[in-house]
Design a protein around this motif. Structure first.
Motif, short mmCIF file in Angstrom:
data_model
loop_
_atom_site.label_atom_id
_atom_site.label_comp_id
_atom_site.label_asym_id
_atom_site.label_seq_id
_atom_site.Cartn_x
_atom_site.Cartn_y
_atom_site.Cartn_z
N CYS A 47 0.84 -1.20 0.00
CA CYS A 47 0.00 0.00 0.00
C CYS A 47 0.87 1.25 0.00
O CYS A 47 2.08 1.18 0.24
N ASN A 188 3.06 -3.77 6.71
CA ASN A 188 1.74 -4.13 6.21
C ASN A 188 0.85 -2.89 6.16
O ASN A 188 1.24 -1.80 6.57
N ASP A 189 -0.37 -3.05 5.66
CA ASP A 189 -1.25 -1.90 5.44
C ASP A 189 -1.54 -1.15 6.73
O ASP A 189 -1.47 0.09 6.78
N ARG A 193 -0.40 2.79 7.76
CA ARG A 193 -1.34 3.85 8.12
C ARG A 193 -1.02 4.43 9.49
O ARG A 193 -1.03 5.65 9.69
N THR A 219 -4.12 0.42 -2.17
CA THR A 219 -3.63 -0.87 -1.71
C THR A 219 -3.67 -1.88 -2.86
O THR A 219 -4.28 -1.63 -3.90
#
Length: 247
Positions: A47, A188-189, A193, A219
């Motif tokens: 992402c 990871n996503d 974030r 993503t």
């Protein structure tokens, strides 16, 4: 900088000073910090995330009409820092370039090609006396079929480069220092974030609320450029480790 040191060289964008400086271009870079805003962009394993500070608006302004996140085409989006009039003009030019590319070649313009083109256009503005450098910086994100998640940045001088993580604006140096310490490959996503939110909260030195920032992402599973709603931003804040909204 003392006024006398420019010695008239800041009156023409195409004239170098004896020290090899282009003062008009330097002034354009200074314009990036005038709104006192900061933007952070991070590339994860699958992402890419954009987060930009948002200031409280006048009570008479419709909030939905004020944004620094823009969609260039279905896959590519950008965040803008600097003079908003210049920013909107550059976004409109990017939309035109992306549309022209797709019409001519029959497929969407890759993000690296688009950013390179926008950098070339910005660089031309530093060569012609009838133009001036745009006082804005464009940070674009996309999920490319060949390159994966991408973050690219162009500046008023026309320089274009891809980044794992970058920042623009008033607190750029503090944000870059934070990212240099905290960034890891193959995030990871969710971690991507949260790192973006933590970075902005840290450099601003306060707890973030959903109205304090705008956020967008792409993503692998949802490739169109997506700007998070207020409810989605609230959900991200609630997921912060230990329930804390600050680092």
């Amino acid at each position: 900088m003392a006024r006398g040191s420019a010695a008239g060289f800041d009156r023409h964008v195409t004239v170098f000073s004896p020290e090899g400086r282009l003062f008009q271009v330097e002034y354009a870079f200074r314009a990036l910090a005038l709104d006192n805003l900061t933007l952070v962009a991070i590339r994860g394993a699958t992402c890419a995330v954009l987060i930009v500070q948002q200031k409280p608006l006048d009570g008479l302004i419709v909030p939905e009409t004020v944004t620094r996140l823009f969609s260039i085409n279905k896959q590519i989006g950008c965040g803008m820092i600097g003079r908003m009039a210049d920013a909107r003009a550059q976004v409109q030019k990017a939309v035109y370039e992306a549309g022209s590319f797709q019409f001519r070649y029959g497929y969407s313009m890759p993000i690296d090609v688009l950013c390179g083109r926008m950098g070339d256009i910005s660089q031309v503005y530093t060569q012609n006396a009838e133009m001036r450098p745009l006082g804005c910086s464009m940070v674009t994100i996309a999920y490319d079929d060949e390159l994966g998640p991408c973050v690219y940045k162009t500046d008023p001088a026309g320089y274009c480069c891809g980044y794992r993580a970058t920042a623009v604006g008033t607190q750029m140096l503090d944000a870059l220092a934070y990212l240099d310490r905290k960034y890891k490959k193959n995030l990871n996503d969710e971690m991507t974030r949260q790192l973006a939110i933590n970075c902005l909260a840290t450099v601003l030195g306060n707890q973030l609320q959903s109205d304090d920032f705008e956020m967008a992402m792409v993503t692998k599973t949802h490739r169109p450029f997506h700007i998070l709603s207020r409810q989605e931003r609230e959900e991200q804040l609630d997921k912060m480790i230990g329930g804390s909204r600050n680092v």
